[in-house]
Design an enzyme around this catalytic site. Structure first.
Site, PDB file in Angstrom:
ATOM      1  N   ARG A  23       0.816  -1.223   0.000  1.00 45.25           N
ATOM      2  CA  ARG A  23       0.000   0.000   0.000  1.00 45.25           C
ATOM      3  C   ARG A  23       0.840   1.260   0.000  1.00 45.25           C
ATOM      4  O   ARG A  23       0.378   2.326  -0.353  1.00 45.25           O
ATOM      5  CB  ARG A  23      -0.918   0.027   1.220  1.00 45.25           C
ATOM      6  N   GLN A  46       0.854  24.166  17.980  1.00 46.14           N
ATOM      7  CA  GLN A  46       0.664  24.891  16.724  1.00 46.14           C
ATOM      8  C   GLN A  46       1.510  24.199  15.662  1.00 46.14           C
ATOM      9  O   GLN A  46       2.604  23.724  15.958  1.00 46.14           O
ATOM     10  CB  GLN A  46       1.118  26.344  16.903  1.00 46.14           C
ATOM     11  N   ASN A  48       3.135  24.774  11.736  1.00 47.51           N
ATOM     12  CA  ASN A  48       3.424  25.749  10.689  1.00 47.51           C
ATOM     13  C   ASN A  48       4.116  25.054   9.524  1.00 47.51           C
ATOM     14  O   ASN A  48       4.841  24.080   9.724  1.00 47.51           O
ATOM     15  CB  ASN A  48       4.358  26.845  11.218  1.00 47.51           C
ATOM     16  N   ARG A  59      16.643  30.228   5.701  1.00 48.06           N
ATOM     17  CA  ARG A  59      15.801  30.838   6.736  1.00 48.06           C
ATOM     18  C   ARG A  59      16.513  30.635   8.065  1.00 48.06           C
ATOM     19  O   ARG A  59      16.891  29.536   8.416  1.00 48.06           O
ATOM     20  CB  ARG A  59      14.419  30.207   6.766  1.00 48.06           C
ATOM     21  N   HIS A  62      16.697  31.752  13.748  1.00 49.51           N
ATOM     22  CA  HIS A  62      15.590  32.349  14.477  1.00 49.51           C
ATOM     23  C   HIS A  62      15.427  31.760  15.876  1.00 49.51           C
ATOM     24  O   HIS A  62      15.709  30.585  16.102  1.00 49.51           O
ATOM     25  CB  HIS A  62      14.276  32.122  13.726  1.00 49.51           C
ATOM     26  N   LYS A  72      10.513  23.360  19.306  1.00 50.33           N
ATOM     27  CA  LYS A  72       9.896  22.968  18.039  1.00 50.33           C
ATOM     28  C   LYS A  72      10.430  21.633  17.559  1.00 50.33           C
ATOM     29  O   LYS A  72      11.572  21.275  17.818  1.00 50.33           O
ATOM     30  CB  LYS A  72      10.078  24.046  16.978  1.00 50.33           C
ATOM     31  N   HIS A 119      17.465  28.455  15.431  1.00 50.91           N
ATOM     32  CA  HIS A 119      17.240  27.439  14.413  1.00 50.91           C
ATOM     33  C   HIS A 119      17.218  28.075  13.020  1.00 50.91           C
ATOM     34  O   HIS A 119      16.731  29.187  12.843  1.00 50.91           O
ATOM     35  CB  HIS A 119      15.891  26.747  14.674  1.00 50.91           C
ATOM     36  N   TYR A 132       6.821  22.611  10.947  1.00 52.64           N
ATOM     37  CA  TYR A 132       7.186  22.904  12.333  1.00 52.64           C
ATOM     38  C   TYR A 132       6.017  22.542  13.243  1.00 52.64           C
ATOM     39  O   TYR A 132       4.911  23.051  13.050  1.00 52.64           O
ATOM     40  CB  TYR A 132       7.408  24.403  12.532  1.00 52.64           C
TER      41      TYR A 132
END
Length: 178
Positions: A23, A46, A48, A59, A62, A72, A119, A132
């Site tokens: 499958r 949350q 993202n 990126r 942060h 995270k 990160h 995230y």
């Protein structure tokens, strides 16, 4: 699911144990019970998605300072990325050190980033999507960061960024701000 400690205290590499059959594939991506057994206090509040159409999109680096610090769980759900976690915790024995993990949708792996770490990532393919799972909702107005090419960290990025946002080019260096 296999949870592997890294050289930075509290940072873990998460490896899926996929079940494959006619499958397709099935894998558990997140299990609070397994995290708890590994000593990780994390609940996802949350989710993202960072969509990155171009290879070598950067990126980061942060973080959010206390009292808005974020833990995270980060993974590639499409494509591949060179993912970096930098320990910026005051009093940490590994403050200023970093680790990298190549995240890949095919490998189904992830990295857990605890509060107090910066990160960032560099995509390694076009059309790379990074998911995230956040330990707390984002608090607007409290985003912070350090330069991706800060000489204090001396991160060995696999390539120069081809795409980088204005804010990510202007973060201060750790030695100046940290």
């Amino acid at each position: 699911m296999r949870i592997v400690e890294t050289a930075l205290n509290g940072v873990f590499s998460i490896e899926a144990s996929p079940h494959r059959d006619a499958r397709g594939v099935f894998a558990r991506y997140y299990c609070p019970e397994e995290f708890h057994k590994a000593g990780i206090a994390f609940t996802s509040t949350q989710i993202n998605l960072s969509g990155n159409p171009r290879k070598h999109t950067l990126r980061g680096l942060h973080y959010q300072p206390e009292p808005f610090a974020e833990a995270k769980l980060v993974r590639a759900v499409r494509g591949r990325a060179f993912d970096v976690v930098v320990d910026i915790r005051a009093g940490s024995a590994t403050r200023g050190q970093w680790i990298s993990v190549e995240l890949s949708a095919d490998a189904m792996n992830a990295v857990f980033v605890p509060e107090g770490c910066a990160h960032g990532f560099l995509t390694l393919e076009d059309d790379t999507d990074i998911l995230y799972q956040m330990g707390r909702p984002f608090e607007p107005g409290h985003a912070a960061g350090y330069r991706w090419n800060d000489p204090t960290f001396a991160i060995d990025w696999p390539a120069e960024p081809a795409v980088i946002g204005d804010a990510d080019q202007c973060w201060p260096e750790f030695s100046v701000a940290g």
